[in-house]
Design an enzyme around this catalytic site. Sequence first.
Site: not given
Ligand code: MV4
Length: 447
Positions: A116, A165, A201, A237, A287, A289, A291, A337
């Site tokens: 990441k 997460g 942040k 999701k 991020e 993905n 796939r 889903r």
């Molecule tokens: C974050 C965020 C808030 N601020 N980054 C959760 C999984 C990981 N792939 C990225 N995630 C998050 N990153 C910052 N700077 C909140 C989350 C996050 C989240 C993101 C996408 C979908 C669902 C989520 C649920 C909780 C927290």
Amino acid sequence: MFEKVLIANRGEIALRVHRACKEMGIATVAVHSTADANAMHVQLADESVCIGPPQATKSYLHIPSIITAAEITGAQAIHPGYGFLSENARFADIVEKHGLVFIGPKADHIRLMGDKIAAKKAAADAGMPIVPGSDGGVETEDDAKKIAKKIGYPVLVKAAAGGGGRGMKVARTADDLSEAFSTARAEARAAFGDDSVYLEKYLERPRHIEIQIIADSHGAVAHLGERDCSLQRRHQKIWEEAPSPALNPDQRAEIGEITAKAIKKLGYLGVGTVEYLYENGKFYFIEMNTRLQVEHPVTEMITGVDLVREQIRIADGARLSFTQKDIKFHGCAIECRINAENPVTFAPSPGRIADYHAPGGLGVRLDSAIYAGYQIPPYYDSLIGKLIVHGRDRMESLMRLRRALDEMVVTGIDTTLPLFRRLAQEGDVANGDYHIHWLEQYLNAER
Ligand code: MV4
């Protein structure tokens, strides 16, 4: 074109890939564990090979068995679906070393996006907007304190090997940071065997909006718009839709173009999804993905593009069958889903499906590999089907979803259908007024 493709997956996605192959005149090879001998993907494939016992590590994740299955059946290419080996760079390398084609991106891009910190740097260098944070990894608590002070609290400590997460901790004040830093590190080491972390942040109430991109081996790149996947529980999701209720056409075109341009710069090949958080009108890369995603059908419904067909064509060296200008967005699609889970506790509910009735009619698509009498094995994830509806606008799509959910019958096991029937009636959902924490707050409020 390939004459025979091996599908290294199970369930609805194995069936989805099989369908694309058949429409292209390609023969299919199914692989299956002993628990899946009666599965739909096995029954429909032209040939099948049993690759091991129920545990995924000994079957669907067991690389030597899968390569052997391809060799003895004479398959020329392997489609990994999603999950299992789909984002395993070593598998992609091994497939190619055996003279087979991996239907997916280059191994180097899978590897890059799996880290990441490296992914974020590559995204920024290629022109994608990122969340303000540390420039690369953070080694010590002292460094973390300095960086957090500069970016401002709240901050989020994230694992480099993360995703989903795990190894993620919020620090609301400087006093929280020491504990957040050490627990994130410890969790990351336990979960991934790698305790590298970085700082960002913390965005409080963003939406999760992801851009579907596609690139061929001749340098053509296109974006297929966005999906809004904000309705989730514990990073799973459950409801995805396209287009996002939060974006207008100009915002869509802008983030789509920025993303497609960056993807071209990276030299990416195949389909991919760039995940952004979206808050106060701004996008922040989190991020990528590498796939095909579970929720790809909503993009297919609004663009008319068969993403799996394009994947196979790209792997065979063909050009994209369209250009960016050909892509028009039609109406609105929503996917639910449907899991074999208790709709209140979310406990898995494997067992035998007694009655099954699939909804139908205009604008209704059901991607599922279940049937009446099917025994859902307890070894794999609980997704049993995806109900996708398409309408000319969001209200038509929502009314159609309510109607289709009422028609659908699955008995003998618990499913999440009752949850979706309630969600489709909720004011905030109907208005598209939700964010990534909305569902968990909704579920907590009623307990
Ligand atoms: C974050 C965020 C808030 N601020 N980054 C959760 C999984 C990981 N792939 C990225 N995630 C998050 N990153 C910052 N700077 C909140 C989350 C996050 C989240 C993101 C996408 C979908 C669902 C989520 C649920 C909780 C927290």
